[in-house]
Design an enzyme around this catalytic site. Structure first.
Site, PDB file in Angstrom:
ATOM      1  N   ASP A  58      -3.411 -24.429  29.347  1.00 48.60           N
ATOM      2  CA  ASP A  58      -2.416 -24.898  30.306  1.00 48.60           C
ATOM      3  C   ASP A  58      -1.083 -25.066  29.589  1.00 48.60           C
ATOM      4  O   ASP A  58      -1.004 -25.709  28.535  1.00 48.60           O
ATOM      5  CB  ASP A  58      -2.853 -26.229  30.927  1.00 48.60           C
ATOM      6  CG  ASP A  58      -2.018 -26.579  32.145  1.00 48.60           C
ATOM      7  OD1 ASP A  58      -1.007 -27.282  31.966  1.00 48.60           O
ATOM      8  OD2 ASP A  58      -2.363 -26.139  33.242  1.00 48.60           O
ATOM      9  N   ILE A  59      -0.027 -24.460  30.140  1.00 48.30           N
ATOM     10  CA  ILE A  59       1.309 -24.573  29.534  1.00 48.30           C
ATOM     11  C   ILE A  59       1.814 -26.002  29.703  1.00 48.30           C
ATOM     12  O   ILE A  59       1.783 -26.555  30.808  1.00 48.30           O
ATOM     13  CB  ILE A  59       2.288 -23.583  30.175  1.00 48.30           C
ATOM     14  CG1 ILE A  59       1.795 -22.144  29.986  1.00 48.30           C
ATOM     15  CG2 ILE A  59       3.689 -23.740  29.575  1.00 48.30           C
ATOM     16  CD1 ILE A  59       2.666 -21.116  30.663  1.00 48.30           C
TER      17      ILE A  59
ATOM     18  N   GLU B 157       0.178 -22.382  36.109  1.00 44.85           N
ATOM     19  CA  GLU B 157       0.434 -22.255  34.687  1.00 44.85           C
ATOM     20  C   GLU B 157      -0.854 -22.416  33.887  1.00 44.85           C
ATOM     21  O   GLU B 157      -0.796 -22.713  32.687  1.00 44.85           O
ATOM     22  CB  GLU B 157       1.471 -23.298  34.235  1.00 44.85           C
ATOM     23  CG  GLU B 157       1.030 -24.739  34.340  1.00 44.85           C
ATOM     24  CD  GLU B 157       1.439 -25.386  35.653  1.00 44.85           C
ATOM     25  OE1 GLU B 157       1.755 -24.632  36.593  1.00 44.85           O
ATOM     26  OE2 GLU B 157       1.419 -26.626  35.731  1.00 44.85           O
TER      27      GLU B 157
END
Length: 554
Positions: free
Chosen positions: A434-435, A477
């Site tokens: 996950d960004i 994301e």
């Protein structure tokens, strides 16, 4: 190729400007004939008539800047032959009040002058005081200035000259053309960069626009135009000049921090730059608040602070030159010009270089050249960004042709990922990625820039993924990678790939990872594996992000 030609062009322009300034002697800097002067401190009971009759105690050899604060008499004992309508010109410095006494050949004495509050009436473009000789039938033979409340940080009376009306007019026209060109350039740069900033939402546009705005205001104030238009107290105008110059320097460095790659400001250079800018802002604030109290100390502190900030430009420019980017090198050449002239200004302020009108106004020339070059560099960089975006959009259109692919990144979508993953009875390793702070990325770069970050992020994952891996974008994301369970070092490899990836606009992007091992023979096993990996991902974010975590033992 283009960068090399542009760099050589800038270097030629800088060399020509430096040669012109170096070859122009101080005597030619202002209109008129320079006057030789002597000075002494004012004593109780002094009168102009008595001093003209017996000019004793005057120092004609020592520089005025070392005289110290106080009230002074400055004598020009011999004047060249001048017309009755001649003007006395001198550069603007901090003075409480000035009375100019003129002695004529028949012994008559006439007086004119101004105070700091009324100086704007006699202020001309170029921040030059101009006083007309009081009319009299005989020829003027000597001048005597009585200067009160002079801090004497530069001089008591700076570069006095006797000019004809024609000389004064030519100088006024030349200064009007110079400042009008500078102002027009600033307005054009400000408007174009405001429009670009609104359209592209680059982080470096706001400080660049603020810098240009401060320089425009500095040009209006330092030229003397602000005093002419508003009747501003001249000493207050000098305070304003200091504030605007300090703010312009601060915004310039903030712009550079956002424009260059973060490694240019990494380590001690970044910390020292923050300290230097803080010192400039602090000393300029003290200067504005306390002048003329302890004027020479305040002036020295301000000079040292500006000198420290200018000295730090050397490692910054060197690091920028070493950056692997053509536009960065051209930017370095553009910014080398104002810092070189800043060195001359600082040397002049410290008394190491004789006062020169062109050096005193070189900030405007240098910053005009820098702003023009920087605007071209910014345009060049935006062209590259647009080219990259167009190429990415073409790839996106091709990806949309594949029903099982994510249209933005080209990776597998959630549906195709689950179809390929469920049914594997042997042990698998699921990594959820996950960004971090992706909303801030979108807020900083806009959605187009955020999309480009997602594409770059996907390429970084593919670069480290084994041949047999399934790589998918499973959410906005959020990404997933599925590999055989034996590849336990994959999470750390992914972290390293993300950290090393060159993100759009040199933005720093990190990710948090959660991992778990297990079979995925059925949909229920997939849900269990995903839930545990997602819990590990949450642990990574809670622990501070930019790290990997494994699911806790069941």
């Amino acid at each position: 190729m283009v960068g090399g030609r542009f760099s050589r062009w800038i270097m030629r322009v800088v060399a020509v400007l430096a040669a012109v300034i170096a070859c122009v002697p101080p005597a030619a800097a202002l209109a008129g004939t320079p006057l030789a002067t002597c000075f002494r401190r004012a004593q109780p009971g002094d009168t102009a008539a008595a001093i003209f009759a017996h000019p004793r105690g005057f120092d004609c050899r020592s520089p005025q800047r070392g005289a110290g604060p106080g009230d002074y008499w400055v004598l020009a004992p011999r004047l060249p032959a001048a017309a009755a309508d001649a003007r006395v010109r001198s550069a603007s410095v901090w003075q409480g009040a000035v009375a100019l006494h003129v002695r004529y050949a028949d012994g008559a004495i006439r007086t004119t002058g101004f105070t700091s509050a009324t100086a704007w009436r006699d202020l001309r473009l170029g921040a030059v005081f101009e006083l007309a000789l009081p009319p009299h039938s005989a020829r003027a033979v000597a001048l005597l200035w009585h200067v009160r409340a002079a801090p004497v940080t530069r001089a008591i009376v700076l570069d006095p000259r006797l000019a004809t009306p024609a000389q004064s007019h030519r100088m006024e026209v030349a200064m009007a053309a110079f400042y009008a060109a500078f102002g027009g350039l600033c307005v054009a740069l400000l408007m174009s960069n405001l429009a670009l900033g609104a359209a592209l939402r680059q982080r470096f546009h706001p400080p660049y626009c603020a810098m240009v705005l401060c320089l425009l205001a500095y040009g209006v104030s330092s030229s003397g135009l602000l005093g002419q238009l508003t009747g501003l107290d001249n000493n207050l105008r000098l305070r304003l000049n200091t504030v605007l110059l300090a703010l312009a320097l601060s915004f310039a460095i903030l712009f550079a921090r956002r424009f260059f790659h973060p490694r240019v400001f990494a380590g001690w250079v970044g910390r020292a730059t923050v300290i230097a800018v803080g010192a400039v802002l602090a000393t300029s604030t003290l200067y504005v608040a306390l002048m003329p109290w302890q004027a020479q100390l305040l002036d020295a502190l301000l000079t040292v602070a500006f000198a420290a900030a200018a000295a730090l430009a050397l490692p910054l420019l060197w690091r920028g030159w070493q950056a692997d980017s053509p536009h960065a090198r051209v930017f370095v050449l553009a910014w080398g010009t104002p810092f070189a002239f800043a060195g001359l200004r600082i040397a002049q302020a410290a008394g190491l270089v004789e006062w020169n009108f062109f050096v005193d106004n070189s900030t405007l020339v240098a910053m005009a050249l820098e702003a023009s070059c920087s605007a071209l560099v910014i345009a060049w960089r935006i062209k590259l960004v647009v080219g990259e975006r167009d190429a990415a959009r073409e790839q996106e259109m091709l990806a949309r042709l594949l029903a099982d692919s994510d249209p933005l990144t080209g990776l597998m979508n959630r549906r195709s990922f689950l179809r390929e993953a469920i049914g594997r009875a042997d042990q698998q390793l699921l990594v959820l990625i996950d960004i971090d702070h992706f909303k801030q990325v979108n807020d900083t770069l806009g959605h187009d820039g955020g999309d480009e970050v997602l594409r770059t992020f996907a390429r970084a994952l593919l670069a480290v993924a084994p041949a047999e891996a399934l790589v998918a974008r499973v959410g906005g994301e959020e990404f997933a990678m599925l590999v055989p369970a034996a590849l336990t070092d994959l999470p750390e490899q992914i972290l390293g790939a993300v950290r090393a990836a060159r993100m759009p606009f040199d933005l720093a992007v990190t990710a948090s990872l959660g991992s778990e091992r297990g079979p995925i023979a059925t949909e229920a096993e997939w849900k269990r594996l995903y839930r545990r990996a997602d819990a590990a991902l949450y642990d990574a974010k809670t622990a501070g992000r930019d790290r990997a975590r494994w699911a806790a033992a069941a």
